[in-house]
Design an enzyme around this catalytic site. Sequence first.
Site, mmCIF file in Angstrom:
data_model
loop_
_atom_site.group_PDB
_atom_site.id
_atom_site.type_symbol
_atom_site.label_atom_id
_atom_site.label_comp_id
_atom_site.label_asym_id
_atom_site.label_seq_id
_atom_site.Cartn_x
_atom_site.Cartn_y
_atom_site.Cartn_z
ATOM 1 C CD GLU A 92 3.184 -7.847 5.547
ATOM 2 O OE1 GLU A 92 3.352 -7.195 4.499
ATOM 3 O OE2 GLU A 92 2.632 -8.957 5.582
ATOM 4 C CG ASP A 93 8.145 -7.526 5.729
ATOM 5 O OD1 ASP A 93 7.169 -8.147 6.190
ATOM 6 O OD2 ASP A 93 8.411 -7.451 4.521
ATOM 7 C CG ASP A 155 4.249 -5.211 -3.192
ATOM 8 O OD1 ASP A 155 5.449 -5.520 -3.216
ATOM 9 O OD2 ASP A 155 3.430 -5.712 -2.396
HETATM 10 MN MN MN Z 1 6.427 -5.686 -1.198
#
Ligand code: MN
Length: 739
Positions: A92-93, A155
């Site tokens: 995602e990042d 998470d």
């Molecule tokens: Mn995370």
Amino acid sequence: MSELLIGPAVANPPLVEELYRSLEDKVRALRPKEDLQALERAYRLSASYHRTQKRKSGEPYIVHPLHVAHILADMQMDLVCLQTGLLHDTLEDTAAKPEELREAFGADVARCVDGVTKLSKISLANREDRQAESLRKMLLAMTDDIRVIIVKLADRLHNMRTIGSLTPERQASIAQETIEIYAPIAHRLGMGKVRGELEDLAFQTLHPAEAEELTREIESKRTEHERWLDGVRSHIEGKLAREDVPARVQGRVKRAYSVYQKLKRQRITLDQVYDVLAVRIITDSVKNCYAALGVIHNEWHPVPGRIKDFIAMPRPNLYQSLHTSVIGPGGTAFEVQIRTEEMHKIAEEGIAAHWKYKEGGKNPHGDDQRIAWLRQLVEWQREMSDSGDFMSTLKVDLYSEEVYTFTPKGRVMVLPREATPIDFAYAVHSDVGHTCVGARVNGSIRPLKAPLRNGDVVEILTQPGHMPSRDWLAVVKTSRARNRIRHVINAVERAKAVEIGQKALEKEARRLGLSLGRISQADLDAAASDYGVGRTEDLYALLGFGKLSARQLLQKLAPEEVPLTEAAEPAPAPRLPQAPANGLLGADNTIHVKGADDVLVYRAKCCNPIRGEQIVGYISRGKGVAVHSHLCPNVQSLMYEVDRKIDVEWARSGSDPLPVKIIIYTDDRPGILHQLTSILSSESTNIRTLEARGDHSRRDESAIVDILLDVKDKKQLERVINAFRRVPGVRDIERLFTN
Ligand code: MN
């Protein structure tokens, strides 16, 4: 993978390295044989992907995945889970690609990281309350490996623990999402410990004042509570020992959020909350659970109505325990939970207990029980046939009947599987459905007929004045859409039929020299009611749909001016086709349209249905009703226009012979034709044509016989065919449906 990414160039701060080392220690203590190199590779790769990023707190980003992996290690999750935890934010990042992860760590890790990423892309906060259940289902439906959910929960847990560094708005939205979506999922999966912590953290974020007050209140009595609990605990331990019930006894103060909920729900004050103080007895067997309950009730009075046996009746998440509340020393009520070690583990860890890494594949539960567990949890419909590599093949396909989609504003639309943007449009509003001309799904234009998938964000493009198309009926999956589409199409077609009918009537009247002006509205109304319809317009529609002829209607309206039969008037209605030699039976007695005599009916040439056979009528506009055998291949495509379908039936009387085409595949031997024809003559059927020929497409000695014969009805045809089949040398018989 390139050296650059994992090489020593990545110098992690000592604190980060230390955090990783302690993770290694944790795993090594738990599983000495674990592949720690594989773990380290995941850590190094993740650290290098995140190397330029920092958390809001200012720490290097990699600290977060490391903590998530720690949480998973504490839950004793397997290596795939730990690696997923370390890598969960890379897709995602960062610039990481799924293929890279697959190559480096295998398909399981790549799939799990991808799964966590997908869940993260959906912002679930600030939605309507009643959508929470849909969203929870959606998360589970989007997950094809339960480890994805476990990593996601870890998470979220770490994010909640460190929520303080975010803006107040962000905090509120994440906490809301946690309490509505993630805590219930943890509960659903039986993970009591995770759920408890998530709830308390969210509670502190969402209602800081109440949380603080409650915590202060509980805290202020801590010493008092602890002293009290210590006394009770040693008292119980003594009593249990005397009864030979091996047990450990825990005293605890209930969590702030669960006390808060109880206060809110029951509108009571803190002093009255039985469950603030609780004692847990953990023993070795179910038998001893009940023994311990006896000891407790012998010692203190139970509060009526608060004894619950979740051992005999486990909760849906498989939670098991005995619960009771008793009036203890000094009149203080407290709750007692009694369970076995096994039940305790399940209550605390839930599904995670079953997903724990098992050294040497030793598994005290066995796959069967795991499956039973999951079924319970997720109301699993389908049978699991393969109990092989359960961890990696498991599909949590629990809501496979539904697909969860969103409007651009974030409203959840729950649709049946395979639903299309058209269904979506009708779910939004009928007008949106009628006028939809296109769909933008996740930002790109998608065909209106393409099935939607979980998590799709759907924007419907409309065009004022657009009308639904009949093909939509074949692709929509919701009855709502189907009904609305049909409604519009029917209205349009009816309007056309009314117009056609009215013109037909005027034309026929002109032909007969009759002035329609002389026919009164009262006469029309009477005729309408005779034909079982309400208004003049409906009469025209009957004409237009061919259910009634203009002449029939005029005959009814002006009997003295319109002759009964056509005999005197040689020209038949021009729109009626001439009868084919063996086809058009007209208004004879062979076939009726149900509920309407004298409708022009003809047997379709493609299948020549015979008496006794199931038949369906199809209104061919202006030609009357075509009657097909229900077996006719043309029926399927014709019946697409469902409105034109009409019920027909065989008249009781009438024995007109009907022609049928038959093909017989036989051995090519002398005498066979004679046998076939003698069967026909004994049935007194008339052979119209018979043709025998060798079948040159085949090498063996075979022949084909085509027969066109007249039969009275289906029964007779069946008799003939059965007799044919018994003739030695006959291989196969077919009835021919096409010309
Ligand atoms: Mn995370």
